[in-house]
Enzyme design. Structure first.
Site, PDB file in Angstrom:
ATOM      1  N   SER A 278     -53.130 -26.745  81.721  1.00 12.43           N
ATOM      2  CA  SER A 278     -53.481 -28.008  82.383  1.00 12.43           C
ATOM      3  C   SER A 278     -53.068 -29.215  81.557  1.00 12.43           C
ATOM      4  O   SER A 278     -53.101 -30.347  82.037  1.00 12.43           O
ATOM      5  CB  SER A 278     -54.993 -28.069  82.645  1.00 12.43           C
ATOM      6  OG  SER A 278     -55.721 -28.053  81.428  1.00 12.43           O
TER       7      SER A 278
ATOM      8  N   TYR B 213     -56.950 -33.814  61.481  1.00 14.49           N
ATOM      9  CA  TYR B 213     -56.056 -33.272  62.505  1.00 14.49           C
ATOM     10  C   TYR B 213     -55.030 -32.324  61.887  1.00 14.49           C
ATOM     11  O   TYR B 213     -54.855 -31.184  62.341  1.00 14.49           O
ATOM     12  CB  TYR B 213     -55.349 -34.417  63.235  1.00 14.49           C
ATOM     13  CG  TYR B 213     -54.426 -33.969  64.342  1.00 14.49           C
ATOM     14  CD1 TYR B 213     -54.909 -33.696  65.614  1.00 14.49           C
ATOM     15  CD2 TYR B 213     -53.057 -33.820  64.113  1.00 14.49           C
ATOM     16  CE1 TYR B 213     -54.063 -33.281  66.638  1.00 14.49           C
ATOM     17  CE2 TYR B 213     -52.200 -33.405  65.124  1.00 14.49           C
ATOM     18  CZ  TYR B 213     -52.712 -33.144  66.380  1.00 14.49           C
ATOM     19  OH  TYR B 213     -51.865 -32.732  67.383  1.00 14.49           O
TER      20      TYR B 213
ATOM     21  N   THR C 200     -47.998 -30.413  77.824  1.00 13.78           N
ATOM     22  CA  THR C 200     -46.991 -29.421  77.448  1.00 13.78           C
ATOM     23  C   THR C 200     -47.134 -28.153  78.274  1.00 13.78           C
ATOM     24  O   THR C 200     -46.139 -27.581  78.737  1.00 13.78           O
ATOM     25  CB  THR C 200     -47.103 -29.081  75.953  1.00 13.78           C
ATOM     26  OG1 THR C 200     -47.003 -30.285  75.178  1.00 13.78           O
ATOM     27  CG2 THR C 200     -45.997 -28.119  75.534  1.00 13.78           C
TER      28      THR C 200
ATOM     29  N   LEU D 174     -45.203 -36.518  70.934  1.00 11.33           N
ATOM     30  CA  LEU D 174     -44.693 -35.995  72.200  1.00 11.33           C
ATOM     31  C   LEU D 174     -44.422 -37.139  73.166  1.00 11.33           C
ATOM     32  O   LEU D 174     -45.332 -37.905  73.502  1.00 11.33           O
ATOM     33  CB  LEU D 174     -45.698 -35.014  72.809  1.00 11.33           C
ATOM     34  CG  LEU D 174     -45.946 -33.745  71.990  1.00 11.33           C
ATOM     35  CD1 LEU D 174     -47.073 -32.928  72.599  1.00 11.33           C
ATOM     36  CD2 LEU D 174     -44.677 -32.911  71.893  1.00 11.33           C
TER      37      LEU D 174
ATOM     38  N   LYS E 273     -54.739 -28.082  62.054  1.00 13.65           N
ATOM     39  CA  LYS E 273     -53.501 -27.441  62.514  1.00 13.65           C
ATOM     40  C   LYS E 273     -52.964 -26.480  61.459  1.00 13.65           C
ATOM     41  O   LYS E 273     -52.498 -25.373  61.775  1.00 13.65           O
ATOM     42  CB  LYS E 273     -52.451 -28.505  62.846  1.00 13.65           C
ATOM     43  CG  LYS E 273     -52.809 -29.398  64.032  1.00 13.65           C
ATOM     44  CD  LYS E 273     -52.908 -28.628  65.321  1.00 13.65           C
ATOM     45  CE  LYS E 273     -53.140 -29.545  66.512  1.00 13.65           C
ATOM     46  NZ  LYS E 273     -53.298 -28.805  67.777  1.00 13.65           N
TER      47      LYS E 273
ATOM     48  N   ARG F  81     -54.443 -41.997  75.501  1.00 10.83           N
ATOM     49  CA  ARG F  81     -54.481 -41.889  74.050  1.00 10.83           C
ATOM     50  C   ARG F  81     -53.719 -43.098  73.511  1.00 10.83           C
ATOM     51  O   ARG F  81     -52.503 -43.030  73.313  1.00 10.83           O
ATOM     52  CB  ARG F  81     -53.843 -40.581  73.577  1.00 10.83           C
ATOM     53  CG  ARG F  81     -54.573 -39.333  74.072  1.00 10.83           C
ATOM     54  CD  ARG F  81     -53.977 -38.069  73.488  1.00 10.83           C
ATOM     55  NE  ARG F  81     -54.623 -36.873  74.024  1.00 10.83           N
ATOM     56  CZ  ARG F  81     -54.312 -35.637  73.649  1.00 10.83           C
ATOM     57  NH1 ARG F  81     -53.377 -35.437  72.741  1.00 10.83           N
ATOM     58  NH2 ARG F  81     -54.942 -34.601  74.178  1.00 10.83           N
TER      59      ARG F  81
ATOM     60  N   LEU G 258     -53.272 -25.051  73.657  1.00 12.21           N
ATOM     61  CA  LEU G 258     -54.615 -25.626  73.661  1.00 12.21           C
ATOM     62  C   LEU G 258     -54.704 -26.792  72.687  1.00 12.21           C
ATOM     63  O   LEU G 258     -54.102 -26.768  71.617  1.00 12.21           O
ATOM     64  CB  LEU G 258     -55.647 -24.571  73.242  1.00 12.21           C
ATOM     65  CG  LEU G 258     -56.118 -23.552  74.272  1.00 12.21           C
ATOM     66  CD1 LEU G 258     -57.103 -22.600  73.603  1.00 12.21           C
ATOM     67  CD2 LEU G 258     -56.764 -24.234  75.462  1.00 12.21           C
ATOM     68  N   GLY G 259     -55.494 -27.787  73.057  1.00  5.59           N
ATOM     69  CA  GLY G 259     -55.710 -28.889  72.136  1.00  5.59           C
ATOM     70  C   GLY G 259     -56.484 -30.018  72.770  1.00  5.59           C
ATOM     71  O   GLY G 259     -56.453 -30.213  73.982  1.00  5.59           O
TER      72      GLY G 259
ATOM     73  N   ARG H 181     -60.446 -22.612  81.297  1.00  5.62           N
ATOM     74  CA  ARG H 181     -61.873 -22.760  81.623  1.00  5.62           C
ATOM     75  C   ARG H 181     -62.108 -23.052  83.097  1.00  5.62           C
ATOM     76  O   ARG H 181     -63.250 -23.016  83.562  1.00  5.62           O
ATOM     77  CB  ARG H 181     -62.491 -23.873  80.769  1.00  5.62           C
ATOM     78  CG  ARG H 181     -61.862 -25.240  80.965  1.00  5.62           C
ATOM     79  CD  ARG H 181     -62.458 -26.269  80.011  1.00  5.62           C
ATOM     80  NE  ARG H 181     -61.807 -27.563  80.148  1.00  5.62           N
ATOM     81  CZ  ARG H 181     -62.090 -28.466  81.060  1.00  5.62           C
ATOM     82  NH1 ARG H 181     -63.033 -28.207  81.961  1.00  5.62           N
ATOM     83  NH2 ARG H 181     -61.451 -29.623  81.106  1.00  5.62           N
ATOM     84  N   ARG H 182     -61.052 -23.352  83.831  1.00  4.54           N
ATOM     85  CA  ARG H 182     -61.192 -23.587  85.266  1.00  4.54           C
ATOM     86  C   ARG H 182     -59.906 -23.172  85.971  1.00  4.54           C
ATOM     87  O   ARG H 182     -58.841 -23.109  85.359  1.00  4.54           O
ATOM     88  CB  ARG H 182     -61.484 -25.063  85.566  1.00  4.54           C
ATOM     89  CG  ARG H 182     -60.402 -26.018  85.111  1.00  4.54           C
ATOM     90  CD  ARG H 182     -60.788 -27.465  85.344  1.00  4.54           C
ATOM     91  NE  ARG H 182     -59.827 -28.397  84.784  1.00  4.54           N
ATOM     92  CZ  ARG H 182     -58.719 -28.797  85.389  1.00  4.54           C
ATOM     93  NH1 ARG H 182     -58.433 -28.314  86.601  1.00  4.54           N
ATOM     94  NH2 ARG H 182     -57.899 -29.662  84.815  1.00  4.54           N
TER      95      ARG H 182
END
Length: 242
Positions: A27, A143, A30, A170, A147, A178, A92-93, A52-53
C-alpha cells in the site's frame, strides 16, 4: 546492467521457473509501483500481498492477486501466510513523525525482522529488503540506526540470496504528507542527474532495479545496492505496462 536483449532473455528464463512471490508494504509508494511492475512483467505464477488490511483494485490485472490479512502484533499466529513463497519483497516502513519513535522502531525494525524470520522458516529463498541510503546500526540518527540494525539481523537469517536496496530520497508524489521529503524531492528533482545520483532516485527506478536484479544471477549470499547502483540497474529498462 545487462543490455536490453539480454535482460529480456533473463526475464523469460525467470518466468519459466513458475515462482511465487509475496510483497509486504504494497500500500506504500514503492510497494504499489512494485506490484504494478511485477504484474506488468508477468514474472510470477503466484503473487501474494501480506498486510494489515485488504487492498482494493479496479484493474482486471489485479484479479488474481492473493491477499493475506495479518496482525503485525501477533505475526507468529499468521505463519502460514509466509509459507510457500520463493521470493519476498519487504517495503514496510513508516516515519517517526507519523508513528512516534517507539512506533517507528516497531514497524521498521520489529515487524520487518519478524516477517523475514517467518519467510525464511516458510521456505523463501530470495529476500529483497528496501532499506535506506546511510543505513548504519551505529548511527546516532534513529532512522539510519534502525535501518542498519534490520539489515544486520536479516543477514543473520542466511537466506540463500538477500538483496538490500539503499535508495536516497525517493522521488515520487506521496499521498502521505512528509514535508521534509517534499522539499528534498523538489530540490533534487531540479538538479542535473549527475549531481543528484548519489542522493535521490525515482521510485519506479528503484522498483525496476529490484526486478532487474531479481532475474539476474546473484553476486553472493548478500547483495548491497547503494543509490548509484540502483540508478544504473534501473534506468532505461521499461517493462511491459498494465
Amino acid at each position: 546492467m545487462a543490455d536490453k536483449e539480454t535482460l529480456l532473455k533473463l526475464r523469460e528464463d525467470f518466468k519459466m521457473q513458475n515462482k511465487s512471490v509475496f510483497i509486504l508494504g504494497a500500500s506504500g509508494e514503492t510497494g504499489k509501483v512494485l506490484l504494478k511492475e511485477i504484474l506488468g512483467q508477468n514474472l510470477f505464477s503466484k503473487v501474494t500481498l501480506i498486510g494489515r488490511r485488504k487492498l482494493t483494485f479496479e484493474e482486471e490485472a489485479y484479479n488474481n492477486v492473493n491477499q493475506e490479512v495479518v496482525d503485525f502484533e501477533k505475526l507468529d499466529e499468521y505463519a502460514p501466510a509466509f509459507q510457500g513463497h520463493d521470493v519476498g519483497f519487504c517495503c514496510l516502513g513508516t516515519t517517526r513523525r507519523k508513528a512516534g519513535a517507539d512506533g517507528f522502531v516497531r514497524v521498521d525494525r520489529d515487524y520487518v525482522l519478524k516477517s523475514a524470520e517467518l519467510a525464511k522458516a516458510g521456505g523463501c529463498k530470495h529476500f529483497n529488503l528496501l532499506s535506506s541510503r546511510g543505513a548504519d546500526k551505529s548511527s546516532s540518527f534513529l532512522y539510519l540506526q534502525v535501518k542498519g540494525e534490520v539489515e544486520a539481523k536479516v543477514e543473520e537469517l542466511k537466506f540463500d540470496r538477500l538483496s538490500v536496496f539503499r535508495p536516497g530520497v525517493l522521488l515520487c508524489d506521496r499521498q502521505e504528507s512528509r514535508p521534509g521529503e517534499w522539499l528534498a524531492r523538489k530540490f533534487f528533482g531540479s538538479l542535473p542527474d549527475s549531481w543528484a545520483s548519489g542522493y535521490a532516485v525515482p521510485v519506479v527506478t528503484v522498483v525496476r532495479a529490484m526486478l532487474n536484479n531479481l532475474v539476474s544471477p546473484g553476486s553472493g549470499q548478500m547483495e548491497l545496492l547503494e543509490n548509484k547502483a540502483i540508478l544504473h540497474l534501473g534506468k532505461d529498462s521499461d517493462g511491459p505496462k498494465l
